[in-house]
Design an enzyme around this catalytic site. Structure first.
Site, mmCIF file in Angstrom:
data_model
loop_
_atom_site.group_PDB
_atom_site.id
_atom_site.type_symbol
_atom_site.label_atom_id
_atom_site.label_comp_id
_atom_site.label_asym_id
_atom_site.label_seq_id
_atom_site.Cartn_x
_atom_site.Cartn_y
_atom_site.Cartn_z
ATOM 1 N N ARG A 31 -5.160 8.402 42.011
ATOM 2 C CA ARG A 31 -5.711 7.383 41.108
ATOM 3 C C ARG A 31 -4.889 7.242 39.833
ATOM 4 O O ARG A 31 -4.499 8.241 39.217
ATOM 5 C CB ARG A 31 -7.161 7.742 40.753
ATOM 6 C CG ARG A 31 -7.771 6.796 39.747
ATOM 7 C CD ARG A 31 -9.220 7.104 39.501
ATOM 8 N NE ARG A 31 -9.459 8.413 38.927
ATOM 9 C CZ ARG A 31 -9.252 8.721 37.651
ATOM 10 N NH1 ARG A 31 -8.763 7.837 36.802
ATOM 11 N NH2 ARG A 31 -9.526 9.946 37.226
ATOM 12 N N GLY A 45 -10.356 6.596 28.511
ATOM 13 C CA GLY A 45 -10.832 5.233 28.381
ATOM 14 C C GLY A 45 -10.939 4.508 29.692
ATOM 15 O O GLY A 45 -11.061 5.114 30.755
ATOM 16 N N GLU A 87 -1.387 5.323 28.747
ATOM 17 C CA GLU A 87 -1.541 6.544 29.536
ATOM 18 C C GLU A 87 -0.506 6.558 30.651
ATOM 19 O O GLU A 87 0.147 5.538 30.929
ATOM 20 C CB GLU A 87 -2.971 6.668 30.095
ATOM 21 C CG GLU A 87 -3.970 6.935 28.969
ATOM 22 C CD GLU A 87 -5.378 7.202 29.459
ATOM 23 O OE1 GLU A 87 -5.576 7.448 30.655
ATOM 24 O OE2 GLU A 87 -6.295 7.161 28.618
ATOM 25 N N HIS A 133 -5.851 17.208 37.309
ATOM 26 C CA HIS A 133 -5.403 16.750 35.995
ATOM 27 C C HIS A 133 -4.444 17.798 35.432
ATOM 28 O O HIS A 133 -4.704 18.996 35.552
ATOM 29 C CB HIS A 133 -6.612 16.574 35.068
ATOM 30 C CG HIS A 133 -6.321 15.734 33.867
ATOM 31 N ND1 HIS A 133 -5.558 16.190 32.809
ATOM 32 C CD2 HIS A 133 -6.674 14.460 33.543
ATOM 33 C CE1 HIS A 133 -5.471 15.229 31.889
ATOM 34 N NE2 HIS A 133 -6.131 14.166 32.323
ATOM 35 N N GLU A 190 -16.915 7.413 42.318
ATOM 36 C CA GLU A 190 -16.151 8.505 42.922
ATOM 37 C C GLU A 190 -16.725 8.917 44.277
ATOM 38 O O GLU A 190 -16.018 9.515 45.098
ATOM 39 C CB GLU A 190 -16.109 9.696 41.952
ATOM 40 C CG GLU A 190 -15.023 10.707 42.290
ATOM 41 C CD GLU A 190 -14.887 11.814 41.261
ATOM 42 O OE1 GLU A 190 -15.443 11.683 40.147
ATOM 43 O OE2 GLU A 190 -14.212 12.812 41.574
ATOM 44 N N ALA A 246 -15.908 11.360 30.156
ATOM 45 C CA ALA A 246 -14.624 10.634 30.205
ATOM 46 C C ALA A 246 -14.095 10.400 28.799
ATOM 47 O O ALA A 246 -14.827 9.947 27.917
ATOM 48 C CB ALA A 246 -14.811 9.311 30.938
ATOM 49 N N THR A 302 -19.382 10.544 33.868
ATOM 50 C CA THR A 302 -19.000 9.425 32.999
ATOM 51 C C THR A 302 -19.021 9.841 31.537
ATOM 52 O O THR A 302 -18.116 9.526 30.757
ATOM 53 C CB THR A 302 -19.975 8.247 33.212
ATOM 54 O OG1 THR A 302 -19.764 7.714 34.516
ATOM 55 C CG2 THR A 302 -19.781 7.147 32.171
ATOM 56 N N SER A 358 -26.486 8.462 37.880
ATOM 57 C CA SER A 358 -26.711 7.681 36.661
ATOM 58 C C SER A 358 -25.465 7.571 35.790
ATOM 59 O O SER A 358 -25.575 7.407 34.579
ATOM 60 C CB SER A 358 -27.876 8.286 35.875
ATOM 61 O OG SER A 358 -27.605 9.633 35.537
ATOM 62 N N GLY A 359 -24.283 7.647 36.391
ATOM 63 C CA GLY A 359 -23.054 7.372 35.644
ATOM 64 C C GLY A 359 -22.786 5.870 35.613
ATOM 65 O O GLY A 359 -23.664 5.051 35.954
ATOM 66 N N ARG A 400 0.175 11.427 37.452
ATOM 67 C CA ARG A 400 -0.608 12.638 37.163
ATOM 68 C C ARG A 400 -0.300 13.789 38.115
ATOM 69 O O ARG A 400 -0.216 14.945 37.704
ATOM 70 C CB ARG A 400 -2.079 12.246 37.244
ATOM 71 C CG ARG A 400 -3.012 13.201 36.640
ATOM 72 C CD ARG A 400 -4.390 12.594 36.553
ATOM 73 N NE ARG A 400 -4.546 11.773 35.371
ATOM 74 C CZ ARG A 400 -5.673 11.119 35.064
ATOM 75 N NH1 ARG A 400 -6.704 11.188 35.858
ATOM 76 N NH2 ARG A 400 -5.746 10.409 33.972
ATOM 77 N N SER A 434 -10.852 4.985 36.762
ATOM 78 C CA SER A 434 -12.119 5.434 37.380
ATOM 79 C C SER A 434 -13.329 4.775 36.736
ATOM 80 O O SER A 434 -14.258 4.355 37.445
ATOM 81 C CB SER A 434 -12.246 6.954 37.323
ATOM 82 O OG SER A 434 -12.130 7.408 36.000
ATOM 83 N N HIS A 456 -9.873 17.272 39.232
ATOM 84 C CA HIS A 456 -10.363 16.238 38.315
ATOM 85 C C HIS A 456 -11.072 15.100 39.024
ATOM 86 O O HIS A 456 -12.073 14.593 38.519
ATOM 87 C CB HIS A 456 -9.157 15.702 37.539
ATOM 88 C CG HIS A 456 -9.494 14.712 36.477
ATOM 89 N ND1 HIS A 456 -10.293 15.024 35.398
ATOM 90 C CD2 HIS A 456 -9.126 13.411 36.296
ATOM 91 C CE1 HIS A 456 -10.409 13.959 34.608
ATOM 92 N NE2 HIS A 456 -9.734 12.962 35.147
HETATM 93 C C1 SIN Z 1 -7.964 11.445 30.697
HETATM 94 O O1 SIN Z 1 -8.492 11.044 29.647
HETATM 95 O O2 SIN Z 1 -6.881 12.008 30.734
HETATM 96 C C2 SIN Z 1 -8.683 11.238 31.979
HETATM 97 C C3 SIN Z 1 -8.821 9.818 32.250
HETATM 98 C C4 SIN Z 1 -8.870 9.612 33.732
HETATM 99 O O3 SIN Z 1 -9.346 10.462 34.455
HETATM 100 O O4 SIN Z 1 -8.373 8.583 34.168
#
Ligand code: SIN
Length: 497
Positions: free
Chosen positions: A362, A46, A111, A222, A351, A43, A40, A9-10, A266, A367, A327
């Site tokens: 990624r 964004g 980001e 992450h 995912e 998160a 979800t 249910s995400g 990342r 995501s 992550h």
């Molecule tokens: C984050 O806010 O650093 C994670 C976002 C993501 O997983 O893309």
């Protein structure tokens, strides 16, 4: 009327459910927790999409492919970035209130590894929660039944195709099509940003049903999980706003690894953190956000601000301890661009799926977009398909080792430690061989939680097999026993936080 069961249910599952429902299907959503208990909802950063006239889908595609080390499926990337703006419009129409500037335009964050600021957010750093709430309301308003606290045990296969699902309590739900949207498997690892429910249930059920899986060696770590109290993500967007990483001596070390420093891809930053931690006896590195000031931190990152303060930390004045953590799983159940797996009637999204869109790593905030774009396509396809076509065949991975029923039981924490130590951020042949042998000797402990533990054991075996098969380093899969290009930091021991 086509009957569709969506498991999960995400954003991916609810988008698939809404699309199939709007196309005239009878849809049921099944989820093992409450409707909102999803990855979800956690998160923060964004959802990346091209919404600025000065941005281009070609630029978003290029960033996606660079982050993915070029192993991305270019058609999947084109679909993701090309259909992204339409899915953003759909989310807005379903009630997601993305943050806006004073003149009413989207507020866009930067980001890591994005050429421009294109990450939309809601409630500052509560983007996932806003999306979860809006889609949940839309599903309820549409009258789509939701079976909460119903754990998937297995897919029902008859005459070579999926005809429904079996729940952990033995109940069966029949369906013409089943969409797996159960998320990833962060709980494979001792340190993860994922919630407790991320146990790879859909991937494991698909494997047991004979579906092809691929790219499971690509596990994204992450760089910045809070290393104080319960696991908690500190969004990459914090670095996008200017926070920097420092070691115990107060030195910024990220530029040693990559010219983009803290905003490098990342996997590069995560390994740089692990290396710095190894050099200081495993102490977490620090994220210094003090330059942003208390007012901006509280306004832009209210969720993180509250979590940090709950732990007795004052990040407006003192750098906070952070550590890498598992992550996101780039691999999963192989699908075509409409979510079809290699088993007729079975779809996978988000995912859980391996579309090839992420390649070996990624891109940040792709995501949620993946869930929206491929969830919509799978919901539409499940409604449209009649002869239940399947995804094209893919190279098979080595078969997992069969579990011996006389083997010793394992604990989830032992599995998580094994995976962290031997199949984590930095791998080598000796560790992977050790992990494979240990996993092969374990069997499910047979407790109440045995369904999830069985799933973790099965997925772990496939992750390790895939990691053993790929002897070179690429993207998130980093082998310390491979010959490394000079730009990649030297191997480092990954220490517990
Ligand atoms: C984050 O806010 O650093 C994670 C976002 C993501 O997983 O893309």
């Amino acid at each position: 009327m086509t009957t569709v069961v969506v498991v999960g249910s995400g954003i991916a599952g609810l988008t698939a459910a809404l699309h199939a429902h709007e196309a005239g299907c009878r849809v049921t959503v099944v989820t093992k927790g409450a409707l909102v208990d999803t990855n979800t909802r956690w998160a923060q950063g964004g959802i990346a999409a091209v919404t600025d006239p000065d941005d281009t889908v070609a630029s978003h595609a290029a960033d996606t492919i660079t982050a993915g080390a070029g192993l991305n499926d270019p058609d999947a990337v084109d679909v993701l970035v090309g259909e992204g703006p339409a899915r953003i419009a759909e989310l807005v129409a379903r009630g997601v209130g993305f943050d806006r500037t004073a003149d009413g335009d989207f507020s866009r964050g930067l980001e890591a590894a994005h050429a421009v600021a294109r990450v939309l957010h809601a409630g500052g750093d509560a983007t996932g929660a806003a999306i979860q709430a809006a889609l949940g309301d839309a599903v309820r308003a549409a009258g789509i039944p939701v079976r909460e606290h119903a754990l998937l045990r297995d897919l029902v296969i008859e005459d070579g195709r999926v005809t429904g699902i079996e729940l952990a309590d033995g109940e069966r739900l029949t369906a013409d099509a089943v969409v797996l949207a159960t998320g990833g498997a962060g709980q494979l690892y001792a340190h993860t940003t994922n919630p407790l429910g991320a146990t790879g249930d859909g991937i494991a059920a698909a494997i047991r049903a004979g579906a092809a899986v691929a790219d499971l060696e690509f596990v994204q770590f992450h760089p910045t999980a809070l290393a104080a109290g319960a696991p908690f993500l500190v969004s990459e967007a914090v670095r996008g706003e200017g926070a920097v990483l420092i070691d115990d001596a107060g030195r910024r070390f990220a530029f040693d690894a990559h010219p983009d420093g803290e905003l490098a891809p990342r996997d590069v930053v995560a390994r740089a953190n692990a290396r710095a931690m190894a050099a200081q006896d495993g102490h977490p590195v620090r994220l210094d956000a003090t330059a942003l000031g208390p007012e901006r931190l509280a306004r832009r990152f209210p969720t993180i601000d509250a979590a940090v303060r709950e732990r007795g930390l004052d990040w407006a004045h003192v750098p906070i301890p952070v550590t890498p953590a598992a992550h996101y799983l780039m691999g999963g159940v192989v699908t075509d661009l409409d979510g079809r797996t290699t088993v007729p009637g079975l779809y996978a999204v988000g995912e859980t799926a391996r579309t090839g869109v992420h390649g070996a790593n990624r891109l940040a905030s792709n995501s949620l977009l993946e869930g929206a774009v491929f969830g919509a396509r799978a919901g539409d396809a499940a409604a449209r398909d009649r002869d239940w076509p399947v995804a094209p065949a893919v190279p098979a991975r080595p078969a997992p080792v069969a579990v011996d029923t006389d083997a010793p039981a394992f604990s989830r924490s032992a599995l998580q430690r094994l995976m962290w130590d031997d199949a984590g951020l930095v791998r080598d042949a000796a560790g992977l061989d050790r992990a494979a042998a240990t996993l092969a000797a374990w069997r499910s402990p047979g407790r109440l939680s045995a369904v999830e533990d069985d799933n973790l054991l099965l997925v772990a075996t496939h992750v390790v097999d895939a990691a053993r098969a790929r002897t070179g380093s690429v993207g998130a899969h980093y082998r310390s026993d491979a010959v490394q290009p000079a730009s990649i930091p030297a191997p480092s021991e990954v220490l517990a936080c």
